[in-house]
Design an enzyme around this catalytic site. Structure first.
Site, mmCIF file in Angstrom:
data_model
loop_
_atom_site.group_PDB
_atom_site.id
_atom_site.type_symbol
_atom_site.label_atom_id
_atom_site.label_comp_id
_atom_site.label_asym_id
_atom_site.label_seq_id
_atom_site.Cartn_x
_atom_site.Cartn_y
_atom_site.Cartn_z
ATOM 1 N N HIS A 37 0.846 -1.191 0.000
ATOM 2 C CA HIS A 37 0.000 0.000 0.000
ATOM 3 C C HIS A 37 0.885 1.246 0.000
ATOM 4 C CE1 HIS A 37 -3.417 -2.479 1.981
ATOM 5 N NE2 HIS A 37 -3.730 -2.231 0.712
ATOM 6 N N TYR A 65 3.833 -0.417 5.110
ATOM 7 C CA TYR A 65 4.463 -1.635 5.639
ATOM 8 C C TYR A 65 3.580 -2.866 5.471
ATOM 9 C CZ TYR A 65 6.890 2.251 7.885
ATOM 10 O OH TYR A 65 7.534 3.441 8.122
ATOM 11 N N HIS A 66 2.733 -2.867 4.446
ATOM 12 C CA HIS A 66 1.827 -3.995 4.195
ATOM 13 C C HIS A 66 2.336 -4.787 2.993
ATOM 14 C CE1 HIS A 66 -1.511 -1.257 6.063
ATOM 15 N NE2 HIS A 66 -0.683 -1.734 6.968
ATOM 16 N N LEU A 67 3.395 -5.540 3.185
ATOM 17 C CA LEU A 67 4.083 -6.217 2.083
ATOM 18 C C LEU A 67 3.519 -7.623 1.892
ATOM 19 C CD1 LEU A 67 7.752 -5.288 3.088
ATOM 20 C CD2 LEU A 67 6.002 -3.853 2.004
#
Length: 548
Positions: A302, A477-479
């Protein structure tokens, strides 16, 4: 590649990574006294006190002793910047350093996974596993896990008048106030639910791993950086790991399975340096091909732009409450268990809404905080009172990659999310920025706020907004996605719907890297669900669960 070290030892299961997924697996698998489990964690124990105080998030985020300080590759769509892409590196992994938001997403997210050929991954199939991991404290219905799981999910208890005014302003724009965005109907505005209880962060390590560590059949080894998967032919038989760059390698053997739960970046990198990945990449690394798979591709994240408004003189926001005597008062409230800013999440209010009229479901997530952050400085408060609101696209189409640069696991990999490379992502991002500006300029907020400071009222056209996004937007930090789940007939996939690596034996991946597409949410809650479901796969209990 399977030459044994002199001090090799063996367990039934070897888990790499103690984050959300690894902690759940360690607990569920070691519950069977007939099996042995070894967990390897690259970082230290979670003794850093800032981990456990929710406001300590801003301290741990930049602390290399408990985080991987990864950075993306510079691209035109990031203004040539290398964006910090920080991941947890301690017991609990990301759950020990994240923003503590609990967000499941939309039922359609999971139904789309099932439609890709992943049996048993529709919303109805996964709902029992969401319930199993959570202990919902507050308003809930049958979709929630009340008194079921180990992770407490609580409501915000520190409420700022500006947050109430923001919500009222959104309602005035036609956005309904949400009852429970985790019950399957996401659209609306309201306060985030979080994984905080009694003023403390409850990480996956605290909730799942620590209770299991009292069992004799679970061994947790910290400061153990996995450097290779050991293979005998196509079968994974163990892990080689290092305590430090110059330390002698050690090995641990797996009689049943090696389970990778190291996260979207590190799982992909470990697979590649071990010989499982794209053949051209392995050739550049000088690694013998054990099995060719598209490991490291389908990478998504994101990408968020934020706006800042300055508050009027005399209006206290987090900026003032975080300094001097006012901070002392908040610390006293934290120590005595009263609502306070130390026990809140970095994001206070959510908005799940639509970029364009006519959409069935929200495709935007917006976050509001009654505090303002300095331009270009992540989570560093301005020296003046203000508020921040940001937005990102729920389900980005842009995909990138993670690639090992060398076989040295102390060298950071190449990370490129390829932000805004898809035209649809650009359109939705711009719509999100315009929605944020509307939400910050309602009459309800007008009594508190003075003017926009970031990006500023001079930025108006699509080209100007897009230029601002390229120069200022950042990761959330939404990997996800580097070891995509799907049938073997789909050449873009790495694991099957039981999370076993295609063409391999004894090797399973259980973390956010297997997500076929981005959930309409932060990734933590869904990662917990994936691990609960995987534990049943491994124990052979899934059919019984559904039959019940």
């Amino acid at each position: 590649m399977a030459d044994a070290a002199p001090d090799a030892d063996s367990f039934d299961y070897v888990i790499v990574g103690s984050g959300a997924a690894g902690s759940v697996l360690a607990n569920r698998l070691s519950a069977d006294p007939g099996v042995t489990v070894c967990m390897l964690e690259a970082g230290p124990p979670d003794r850093n006190p800032w981990i456990h105080v929710p406001a300590g998030f801003v301290k741990t985020l930049k602390d290399p002793s408990v985080t991987w300080q990864f950075r993306t590759e510079p691209t035109a769509n990031t203004g040539g910047r290398r964006i910090p892409t920080i991941q947890g590196r301690t017991l609990g992994g990301g759950s020990s350093v994240n923003g503590m938001i609990y967000n499941r997403g939309q039922p359609a997210d999971l139904d789309s996974w099932a439609q890709r050929g992943n049996r048993g991954w529709g919303y109805a199939d996964c709902l029992p596993y969401y319930r199993r991991s959570e202990n919902r404290i507050g308003l809930c219905d049958e979709t929630r896990g009340q008194n079921e799981g180990a992770i407490p999910v609580t409501d915000m208890d520190w409420i700022h008048p500006i947050s109430e005014a923001f919500i009222a302003g959104c309602v005035g724009l036609g956005i309904p106030r949400a009852r429970d965005y985790n019950c399957g109907d996401q659209a609306g505005v309201g306060y985030y639910q979080r994984t905080i209880r009694n003023g403390r962060r409850i990480s996956a390590a605290v909730a799942f791993l620590k209770p299991a560590m009292t069992r004799k059949n679970l061994e947790v080894r910290t400061n153990a950086r996995a450097s290779r998967i050991l293979f005998e032919g196509k079968r994974a038989v163990g892990i080689r790991y290092l305590g430090a760059r110059d330390a002698a390698p050690r090995e641990v053997r797996a009689r049943r399975e090696v389970i990778l739960s190291a996260g979207t970046v590190n799982t992909a990198r470990l697979m590649q340096v071990s010989g499982v990945g794209p053949a051209d990449l392995l050739a550049r690394l000088g690694v013998e091909v054990v099995h060719e798979l598209p490991v490291g591709l389908n990478f998504r994240d994101h990408y968020a732009s934020r706006f800042v408004m300055r508050a009027k003189p005399g209006v206290d926001t987090l900026n003032e409450l975080s300094r001097g005597l006012k901070l002392g008062a908040q610390i006293a409230r934290w120590a005595t268990g009263r609502p306070n800013i130390l026990a809140t999440t970095p994001s206070h209010v959510h908005v799940f809404w639509k970029s364009f009229e006519g959409l069935d479901q929200p495709d935007l997530q917006c976050v509001f905080t009654p505090g303002s952050y300095a331009e270009g400085k992540v989570y560093i408060l301005d020296d003046y009172p203000g508020v921040t609101c940001g937005a990102w696209q729920h389900r980005p189409e842009s995909t990138g990659w993670v690639r090992a640069r060398s076989t040295d696991v102390f060298e950071d990999p190449e990370i490129n999310p390829n932000y805004l490379s898809d035209p649809m992502d650009v359109r939705v991002h711009l719509a999100g920025m315009r929605l944020v500006r509307r939400m910050l300029n309602t009459p309800e907020l007008g009594r508190y706020l003075e003017r926009e400071t970031l990006p500023g009222p001079q930025v108006q056209s699509d080209d100007e907004l897009l230029d601002f996004a390229k120069r200022n937007a950042s990761t959330t930090y939404h990997l996800i996605g580097t070891c995509r789940m799907g049938p073997a007939t789909d050449p873009s996939t790495v694991v099957n719907d039981r999370l076993l690596v295609h063409g391999m034996e004894g090797l399973r991946i259980v973390d956010a890297s297997i997500m076929p597409s981005m959930p309409s949410a932060n990734t933590y809650a869904t990662t917990l669900m994936i691990a609960e479901k995987a534990a049943d796969f491994i124990r052979g209990r899934e059919i019984a669960e559904h039959a019940a």
